[in-house]
Design a protein around this motif. Structure first.
Motif, PDB file in Angstrom:
ATOM      1  N   ARG A  79       5.779  60.230  42.403  1.00 53.04           N
ATOM      2  CA  ARG A  79       4.871  59.698  40.562  1.00 53.04           C
ATOM      3  C   ARG A  79       5.887  60.198  40.042  1.00 53.04           C
ATOM      4  O   ARG A  79       6.487  61.122  39.846  1.00 53.04           O
ATOM      5  N   TRP A  83       2.479  59.616  35.488  1.00 55.30           N
ATOM      6  CA  TRP A  83       1.556  59.760  35.895  1.00 55.30           C
ATOM      7  C   TRP A  83       0.678  60.919  35.694  1.00 55.30           C
ATOM      8  O   TRP A  83       0.895  61.798  35.289  1.00 55.30           O
ATOM      9  N   SER A  95      -7.436  60.557  39.346  1.00 59.40           N
ATOM     10  CA  SER A  95      -6.263  59.412  38.939  1.00 59.40           C
ATOM     11  C   SER A  95      -7.088  57.802  39.645  1.00 59.40           C
ATOM     12  O   SER A  95      -8.073  58.489  40.395  1.00 59.40           O
TER      13      SER A  95
END
Length: 134
Positions: A79, A83, A95
């Motif tokens: 990520r 992120w 997430s």
């Protein structure tokens, strides 16, 4: 749920969605963290297999606190700096398709729904119901 279904890597799974396919377990190490992973998959009409849900028990010194867990997961899942998982209770983050919790320093769990087959509400429920096995 059988005992095999409800325990993974020293963790107890208190809840699973009804619509899960066949389960397979894997053990591996990445970044000095040991993983025990269970993956449920369903065969689609096209013949392809699709992941329904993943649970990963993770153990290692790299998982010392919440900041370390976030940094580890960002690197593991490749990520970028953009992120920004949201807090998930006092010990986790969430997430779009996953939730992770730090159950103790050095012990974390991640629940993933990479294809959106269960939905984030189910992922949250599964993650919230995982505890250290007695």
């Amino acid at each position: 749920m059988s005992s095999q279904e409800t325990h993974i890597g020293g963790l107890a799974i208190g809840y699973l969605p009804d619509r899960l396919g066949s389960a397979s377990d894997f053990e591996f190490e990445w970044g000095d963290v040991k993983f025990v992973q269970r993956v449920w998959e369903t065969r689609l009409d096209s013949g392809a297999w699709r992941v329904d849900l993943q649970i990963q028990a993770m153990r290692g010194e790299a998982l010392a606190d919440m900041d370390a867990l976030r940094a580890f997961l960002a690197e593991y899942h490749e990520r970028g700096d953009d992120w920004k998982p949201e807090p998930f209770g006092a010990d986790g983050l969430v997430s779009d398709h996953e939730a992770a919790r730090l159950l103790a320093p050095g012990l974390a769990v991640e629940v993933r729904d990479p294809f959106g087959r269960q939905g984030i509400d189910e992922v949250r429920q599964v993650a919230a119901a995982i505890t250290k096995a007695q």
